[in-house]
Design a protein around this motif. Structure first.
Motif, PDB file in Angstrom:
ATOM      1  N   GLU A  90       0.822  -1.203   0.000  1.00  0.00           N
ATOM      2  CA  GLU A  90       0.000   0.000   0.000  1.00  0.00           C
ATOM      3  C   GLU A  90       0.864   1.264   0.000  1.00  0.00           C
ATOM      4  OE1 GLU A  90      -2.476  -0.363   3.379  1.00  0.00           O
ATOM      5  OE2 GLU A  90      -3.830  -1.867   2.484  1.00  0.00           O
ATOM      6  N   GLU A  91       1.946   1.240   0.734  1.00  0.00           N
ATOM      7  CA  GLU A  91       2.841   2.398   0.787  1.00  0.00           C
ATOM      8  C   GLU A  91       3.492   2.649  -0.579  1.00  0.00           C
ATOM      9  OE1 GLU A  91       6.750   3.982   3.295  1.00  0.00           O
ATOM     10  OE2 GLU A  91       5.807   2.060   3.771  1.00  0.00           O
ATOM     11  N   ALA A  92       3.905   1.558  -1.252  1.00  0.00           N
ATOM     12  CA  ALA A  92       4.500   1.701  -2.577  1.00  0.00           C
ATOM     13  C   ALA A  92       3.499   2.246  -3.580  1.00  0.00           C
ATOM     14  CB  ALA A  92       5.043   0.349  -3.045  1.00  0.00           C
ATOM     15  N   GLN A  93       2.233   1.840  -3.463  1.00  0.00           N
ATOM     16  CA  GLN A  93       1.209   2.321  -4.394  1.00  0.00           C
ATOM     17  C   GLN A  93       0.981   3.815  -4.219  1.00  0.00           C
ATOM     18  OE1 GLN A  93      -2.495   0.312  -3.937  1.00  0.00           O
ATOM     19  NE2 GLN A  93      -3.323   1.005  -5.923  1.00  0.00           N
ATOM     20  N   GLU A  94       0.941   4.271  -2.968  1.00  0.00           N
ATOM     21  CA  GLU A  94       0.757   5.694  -2.726  1.00  0.00           C
ATOM     22  C   GLU A  94       1.931   6.507  -3.282  1.00  0.00           C
ATOM     23  OE1 GLU A  94       0.250   6.127   1.415  1.00  0.00           O
ATOM     24  OE2 GLU A  94      -1.754   5.186   1.482  1.00  0.00           O
ATOM     25  N   THR A  95       3.158   5.988  -3.109  1.00  0.00           N
ATOM     26  CA  THR A  95       4.343   6.687  -3.650  1.00  0.00           C
ATOM     27  C   THR A  95       4.283   6.780  -5.166  1.00  0.00           C
ATOM     28  OG1 THR A  95       5.636   5.849  -1.788  1.00  0.00           O
ATOM     29  CG2 THR A  95       6.863   6.704  -3.678  1.00  0.00           C
ATOM     30  N   MET A  96       3.836   5.717  -5.795  1.00  0.00           N
ATOM     31  CA  MET A  96       3.751   5.706  -7.256  1.00  0.00           C
ATOM     32  C   MET A  96       2.744   6.740  -7.742  1.00  0.00           C
ATOM     33  SD  MET A  96       2.795   2.554  -9.758  1.00  0.00           S
ATOM     34  CE  MET A  96       1.110   2.563  -9.099  1.00  0.00           C
ATOM     35  N   HIS A  97       1.590   6.842  -7.091  1.00  0.00           N
ATOM     36  CA  HIS A  97       0.591   7.850  -7.479  1.00  0.00           C
ATOM     37  C   HIS A  97       1.157   9.267  -7.372  1.00  0.00           C
ATOM     38  CE1 HIS A  97      -2.608   5.106  -8.321  1.00  0.00           C
ATOM     39  NE2 HIS A  97      -2.669   4.629  -7.075  1.00  0.00           N
ATOM     40  N   GLY A  98       1.940   9.513  -6.331  1.00  0.00           N
ATOM     41  CA  GLY A  98       2.522  10.845  -6.168  1.00  0.00           C
ATOM     42  C   GLY A  98       3.520  11.174  -7.278  1.00  0.00           C
ATOM     43  N   LEU A  99       4.346  10.151  -7.630  1.00  0.00           N
ATOM     44  CA  LEU A  99       5.322  10.386  -8.697  1.00  0.00           C
ATOM     45  C   LEU A  99       4.638  10.627 -10.031  1.00  0.00           C
ATOM     46  CD1 LEU A  99       8.015   7.691  -7.790  1.00  0.00           C
ATOM     47  CD2 LEU A  99       8.187  10.167  -7.509  1.00  0.00           C
ATOM     48  N   MET A 100       3.552   9.934 -10.313  1.00  0.00           N
ATOM     49  CA  MET A 100       2.835  10.137 -11.567  1.00  0.00           C
ATOM     50  C   MET A 100       2.260  11.539 -11.660  1.00  0.00           C
ATOM     51  SD  MET A 100       0.910   6.441 -11.999  1.00  0.00           S
ATOM     52  CE  MET A 100       0.071   6.991 -13.473  1.00  0.00           C
ATOM     53  N   LYS A 101       1.722  12.075 -10.522  1.00  0.00           N
ATOM     54  CA  LYS A 101       1.193  13.441 -10.516  1.00  0.00           C
ATOM     55  C   LYS A 101       2.313  14.443 -10.812  1.00  0.00           C
ATOM     56  CE  LYS A 101      -2.641  12.489  -7.312  1.00  0.00           C
ATOM     57  NZ  LYS A 101      -3.212  12.784  -5.967  1.00  0.00           N
ATOM     58  N   ARG A 102       3.498  14.244 -10.188  1.00  0.00           N
ATOM     59  CA  ARG A 102       4.608  15.169 -10.414  1.00  0.00           C
ATOM     60  C   ARG A 102       5.077  15.101 -11.871  1.00  0.00           C
ATOM     61  NH1 ARG A 102       9.335  14.326  -6.294  1.00  0.00           N
ATOM     62  NH2 ARG A 102      10.096  16.060  -7.584  1.00  0.00           N
ATOM     63  N   GLU A 103       5.072  13.859 -12.440  1.00  0.00           N
ATOM     64  CA  GLU A 103       5.495  13.710 -13.847  1.00  0.00           C
ATOM     65  C   GLU A 103       4.564  14.466 -14.781  1.00  0.00           C
ATOM     66  OE1 GLU A 103       5.358  12.117 -17.822  1.00  0.00           O
ATOM     67  OE2 GLU A 103       3.856  11.686 -16.280  1.00  0.00           O
ATOM     68  N   MET A 104       3.266  14.466 -14.528  1.00  0.00           N
ATOM     69  CA  MET A 104       2.318  15.164 -15.382  1.00  0.00           C
ATOM     70  C   MET A 104       2.544  16.671 -15.313  1.00  0.00           C
ATOM     71  SD  MET A 104      -1.148  12.926 -14.634  1.00  0.00           S
ATOM     72  CE  MET A 104      -2.140  14.027 -15.625  1.00  0.00           C
ATOM     73  N   VAL A 105       2.818  17.171 -14.111  1.00  0.00           N
ATOM     74  CA  VAL A 105       3.047  18.623 -13.950  1.00  0.00           C
ATOM     75  C   VAL A 105       4.305  19.048 -14.695  1.00  0.00           C
ATOM     76  CG1 VAL A 105       3.533  20.451 -12.286  1.00  0.00           C
ATOM     77  CG2 VAL A 105       1.810  18.714 -11.754  1.00  0.00           C
ATOM     78  N   LEU A 106       5.396  18.249 -14.526  1.00  0.00           N
ATOM     79  CA  LEU A 106       6.656  18.601 -15.191  1.00  0.00           C
ATOM     80  C   LEU A 106       6.528  18.522 -16.708  1.00  0.00           C
ATOM     81  CD1 LEU A 106       9.232  16.791 -12.860  1.00  0.00           C
ATOM     82  CD2 LEU A 106       8.815  19.243 -13.047  1.00  0.00           C
ATOM     83  N   SER A 107       5.792  17.522 -17.211  1.00  0.00           N
ATOM     84  CA  SER A 107       5.612  17.378 -18.657  1.00  0.00           C
ATOM     85  C   SER A 107       4.894  18.587 -19.244  1.00  0.00           C
ATOM     86  CB  SER A 107       4.846  16.093 -18.956  1.00  0.00           C
ATOM     87  OG  SER A 107       4.633  15.947 -20.336  1.00  0.00           O
ATOM     88  N   LYS A 108       3.830  19.052 -18.546  1.00  0.00           N
ATOM     89  CA  LYS A 108       3.118  20.228 -19.038  1.00  0.00           C
ATOM     90  C   LYS A 108       4.020  21.460 -19.043  1.00  0.00           C
ATOM     91  CE  LYS A 108      -1.497  18.667 -17.605  1.00  0.00           C
ATOM     92  NZ  LYS A 108      -2.663  18.936 -16.726  1.00  0.00           N
ATOM     93  N   THR A 109       4.814  21.602 -17.992  1.00  0.00           N
ATOM     94  CA  THR A 109       5.717  22.757 -17.911  1.00  0.00           C
ATOM     95  C   THR A 109       6.763  22.717 -19.024  1.00  0.00           C
ATOM     96  OG1 THR A 109       5.413  22.775 -15.507  1.00  0.00           O
ATOM     97  CG2 THR A 109       7.272  24.026 -16.400  1.00  0.00           C
ATOM     98  N   LEU A 110       7.320  21.513 -19.269  1.00  0.00           N
ATOM     99  CA  LEU A 110       8.345  21.370 -20.304  1.00  0.00           C
ATOM    100  C   LEU A 110       7.776  21.677 -21.692  1.00  0.00           C
ATOM    101  CD1 LEU A 110      11.218  20.541 -21.074  1.00  0.00           C
ATOM    102  CD2 LEU A 110      10.436  18.159 -21.167  1.00  0.00           C
ATOM    103  N   ASP A 111       6.589  21.158 -21.988  1.00  0.00           N
ATOM    104  CA  ASP A 111       5.972  21.456 -23.286  1.00  0.00           C
ATOM    105  C   ASP A 111       5.747  22.957 -23.461  1.00  0.00           C
ATOM    106  OD1 ASP A 111       5.955  18.786 -23.894  1.00  0.00           O
ATOM    107  OD2 ASP A 111       3.889  18.450 -23.232  1.00  0.00           O
ATOM    108  N   GLN A 112       5.316  23.635 -22.399  1.00  0.00           N
ATOM    109  CA  GLN A 112       5.090  25.077 -22.484  1.00  0.00           C
ATOM    110  C   GLN A 112       6.389  25.822 -22.752  1.00  0.00           C
ATOM    111  OE1 GLN A 112       3.155  26.605 -19.017  1.00  0.00           O
ATOM    112  NE2 GLN A 112       3.065  28.717 -19.780  1.00  0.00           N
ATOM    113  N   ASN A 113       7.466  25.418 -22.054  1.00  0.00           N
ATOM    114  CA  ASN A 113       8.762  26.081 -22.252  1.00  0.00           C
ATOM    115  C   ASN A 113       9.309  25.834 -23.669  1.00  0.00           C
ATOM    116  OD1 ASN A 113       8.746  27.099 -19.652  1.00  0.00           O
ATOM    117  ND2 ASN A 113       9.852  25.335 -18.799  1.00  0.00           N
ATOM    118  N   LEU A 114       9.123  24.606 -24.182  1.00  0.00           N
ATOM    119  CA  LEU A 114       9.601  24.309 -25.534  1.00  0.00           C
ATOM    120  C   LEU A 114       8.869  25.151 -26.570  1.00  0.00           C
ATOM    121  CD1 LEU A 114      10.021  20.406 -25.422  1.00  0.00           C
ATOM    122  CD2 LEU A 114      11.829  22.141 -25.505  1.00  0.00           C
ATOM    123  N   GLN A 115       7.583  25.306 -26.403  1.00  0.00           N
ATOM    124  CA  GLN A 115       6.832  26.128 -27.347  1.00  0.00           C
ATOM    125  C   GLN A 115       7.296  27.582 -27.310  1.00  0.00           C
ATOM    126  OE1 GLN A 115       2.708  25.566 -26.405  1.00  0.00           O
ATOM    127  NE2 GLN A 115       2.661  23.415 -27.125  1.00  0.00           N
TER     128      GLN A 115
END
Length: 792
Positions: A90-115
């Protein structure tokens, strides 16, 4: 998560119970077998004795307690481990969900900067392309400027007479040309090559002019053989220094000269690639080239198609006349420059180009004139031989033979060789003394007694071998080898035809000469098969035979393997055919001799062997009068064959005659008659004291070639006691063998019967008497031919 794990556990338990119910019968049978084995092992076959039951009961109780403790321990520890695992998951699953949320935020930021940065990237790339273009233009201009600088430097050096500096600048320009070869700048390369060619020509012309003037002072070239050394001029030291300087400067121009002229290989057709000729030698051969073309081109009388020896001899003379100058004057300078060049070889190469041009021009014009073409080939071969031997021209460099290997020229050469060879064979076979030996009056000179036609034919093949031995191409050599094998087979067929004409009288001298000829050719070919040259050709056949023609290999695997391992030879098939001819002719010869011997042996075969007096009744033994014609016939034929046949053939002939005589005397004399004591003694005397010595001149133990007759005489001459014992022994052995055969047919074993026999076997008894070839059954027949037995 816990509920899911519990549900999975319940599902697994239900599935396990279902499977257990399905396998109940199998489990019951297994348990039953285990119990039965256990009881048989622990209690044994004595079921009434139960003394071991108490011990077994105690062991089962102890094992049960151990198992209960293990079960309790496992049941108490398992829930704790499962719970810890679920918490970690259960602890590993919660950590994975948090990392996925951070990855989505960084991806959006990177796409904006590239544009946002894309316009800047496009602008920067455009700027970089402009910078690269300007840099290439600058390098291009720098290269042009460098070429101009080198050109100006060469001009200044030539104006100030600084030749070495000018040569150095030309060398730099040549290096730059080499570097630009893969650049793709065709216009710059053209400009550079034109500039290099311009200045190189100026420098080369200046040096060549000075070099030619200096060579004139040194009396170069020597057109005629040098007689006496000329008086050296007063300024000899200055001339020598100037020669050293000019040759060194010309050698320094070699790289640029090769680059401009692109002399990477010879331009003559049929001549393999060779390194370019050295620049000083190019200048030195110019006066010889002019003189050669003056005399041997155009309408000059010396330019004759029928006289190739004129220009070939002239070139060899020029090589010999000027070799001393090259060794004494030019070679030391070349060595000091560090160039790996042989001056004499370079001079030969320069003059050879003239002969190659002339030969390539004349050879196609002679393809329709056999006489002139043969003369041309002979002269070229002689020229090549003298070039390699007298002038030490390296074998790795091309001479003139490559031009003769052009397809049309080579085929013409092979055709002419075949035609001339067949004409010579016709002439030699039709000559008056074709079948006579030139050494017939000298017995110690020639043991092969080869007739003149055979010797002349093999000399013809040897001349052909010498002609194509020096060819630089193994494929061409193998074509000439095929021609030789074809000629040998043709000569064998001719021998066979002449032999059939003479087969009515095999004892004639001509028939023996034909046999000697076949043996001589076979012997010479066998020697050639072990020759180094033909062994090299054999390996060439293997290597070329592995190549495929028309989708299949030229040689089969068996044939290629035999040739590669040297088990076979290039002449194997021809040797087999010649051996067959030789064996057939010897067979005919011996058949004729034996017919004569049989005719002369008729009185001896029908002699009164039953009524001859015993040896003790005669004062001395003498040859049977009826045997004299046969013995004289054998002696005369042996002497005649020894005179007509060569040593190897005569050895084969007398051994074959001895074998046939042995069979004839045994079959038609011994087995055909009955003998009393005197007849047996007379037969033994005739054989051992008269017939065998006739062959004693040719071997030490002639009786070994008459084993049947010799052993028959031993049996027939046994004293009566030994003969009786031997007959009884053979009879007993025969009866025992018959009885054993009957027992085997009846199904009974014969081992005991064999063991009851005592004493020597028939074979041992015969060996003690000196009889090894005759079988016991044959000896039994011979004993029955004796007429003097007790009671008869």
């Amino acid at each position: 998560m816990a509920a899911a794990v519990a549900a999975v556990t319940r599902d697994d338990s239900a599935a396990t119970m279902h499977e257990s119910a399905g396998d109940a019968d199998f489990a019951d049978e297994t348990h039953r077998d285990v119990v039965v084995d256990f009881i048989q092992r622990e209690l044994g076959s004595d079921y009434k004795s139960l003394s071991n039951v108490g011990r077994l009961l105690e062991e089962v109780r102890a094992e049960q307690e151990t198992l209960e403790e293990q079960v309790l321990s496992a049941s108490s520890s398992s829930p704790l481990k499962v719970s810890a695992a679920l918490d970690a998951a259960e602890e590993a699953q919660e950590t994975m969900h948090g990392l996925m949320k951070r990855e989505m935020v960084l991806s959006k930021t990177l796409d904006q900067n590239l544009q946002e940065a894309q316009p800047w990237v496009d602008k920067l790339c455009h700027t970089i392309d402009q910078v690269d273009t300007m840099e290439r233009h600058m390098k291009y201009m720098q290269c042009l400027q460098h070429i101009e600088e080198l050109s100006d430097r060469i001009q200044q050096c030539l104006m100030t007479n600084s030749v070495w500096d000018a040569i150095g600048s030309v060398a730099s320009m040549a290096s730059l040309d080499e570097g630009l070869r893969e650049s793709g700048c065709r216009h710059m390369q053209g400009f550079l090559r034109a500039t290099l060619r311009f200045w190189h020509k100026i420098i080369k012309d200046r040096l060549a002019s000075d070099f030619e003037e200096l060579l004139t002072l040194l009396h170069w070239p020597s057109i005629s053989p040098p007689t006496q050394s000329l008086v050296p001029p007063a300024n000899a030291q200055e001339i020598s220094s100037q020669l050293d300087l000019l040759v060194s400067q010309l050698m320094a121009l070699q790289t640029s000269d090769d680059l401009i002229s692109e002399k990477t290989s010879s331009t003559q057709p049929g001549v393999p690639p060779a390194p370019p000729l050295s620049l000083p030698i190019q200048i030195m051969v110019l006066p010889l080239i002019k003189r050669f073309r003056y005399h041997f081109t155009g309408n000059r009388q010396t330019n004759s198609l029928g006289k190739p020896e004129w220009y070939l001899t002239q070139i060899l003379m020029w090589m010999g006349n000027n070799s001393a100058f090259m060794d004494e004057k030019i070679q030391p300078i070349l060595d000091r420059t560090g160039a790996n060049v042989n001056g004499r070889v370079e001079l030969c190469r320069g003059l050879l180009t003239l002969a190659q041009e002339k030969l390539a021009s004349d050879a196609p014009r002679l393809l329709y004139d056999d006489t002139l073409f043969c003369h041309l080939v002979d002269e070229v071969l002689q020229f090549e031989k003298e070039l390699r031997s007298t002038h030490s021209y390296p074998a790795s460099l091309p001479g003139l033979l490559h031009i003769l290997l052009e397809e049309a020229t080579l085929q013409k050469w092979l055709t002419v060789e075949r035609k001339m060879a067949l004409e010579k064979v016709d002439a030699m076979l039709s000559a008056e003394g074709a079948w006579s030996c030139q050494y017939r009056d000298i017995s110690d000179v020639d043991e092969l007694k080869a007739p003149d036609c055979a010797e002349t034919f093999m000399t013809l093949l040897l001349v052909i071998t010498d002609r194509y031995r020096s060819l630089p191409c193994s494929r061409a050599q193998l074509k000439f080898l095929d021609l030789q094998r074809e000629l040998v087979d043709d000569f064998r067929i001719r021998l066979t035809q002449v032999m059939k004409e003479e087969s009515r009288s095999p004892l004639s001298p001509r028939y023996s000469a034909i046999l000697n000829a076949a043996n001589y050719i076979s012997t010479v070919l066998a020697d050639w098969a072990d020759n180094v040259f033909f062994l090299q050709l054999q390996q060439a056949v293997v290597s070329l035979g592995e190549e495929e023609e028309g989708g299949r290999p030229v040689l089969g695997p068996m044939e290629a393997g035999r040739l590669a391992s040297l088990e076979g030879s290039l002449f194997e098939s021809l040797l087999a055919l010649l051996d067959r001819l030789r064996g057939d002719m010897i067979g005919r010869l011996l058949d004729t001799v034996m017919r004569d011997v049989r005719e002369k042996a008729k009185p001896y075969r029908q002699d009164r062997w039953l009524s001859l007096p015993s040896q003790c009744d005669q004062a001395t033994m003498s040859l049977s009068s009826s045997a004299c014609p046969m013995m004289l016939c054998v002696r005369d034929h042996l002497l005649n064959l020894q005179q007509l046949l060569c040593v190897p053939l005569f050895q084969s002939a007398w051994q074959g005659l001895a074998d046939r005589l042995n069979n004839f005397l045994y079959q038609d004399v011994v087995l055909y008659n009955h003998f009393n004591e005197g007849g047996a003694a007379q037969l033994q005397f005739d054989m051992t004291r008269n017939l065998f010595p006739l062959f004693g001149h040719y071997c030490k133990r002639p009786e070994n070639f008459f084993k049947h007759v010799k052993e028959a005489c031993i049996i027939l001459s046994l004293n009566i006691g030994s003969a009786l014992l031997l007959r009884d022994l053979l009879r007993e052995a025969l009866e025992e063998r018959i009885s054993l055969d009957k027992e085997r047919l009846g199904g009974a074993g014969g081992g005991e019967g064999e063991g009851e026999r005592h004493g020597p076997s028939p074979e041992q008894a015969l060996n003690e008497l000196g009889v090894y070839r005759l079988a016991p059954s044959d000896v039994h027949i011979l004993l029955n031919l004796r007429a003097s037995w007790p009671g008869q």
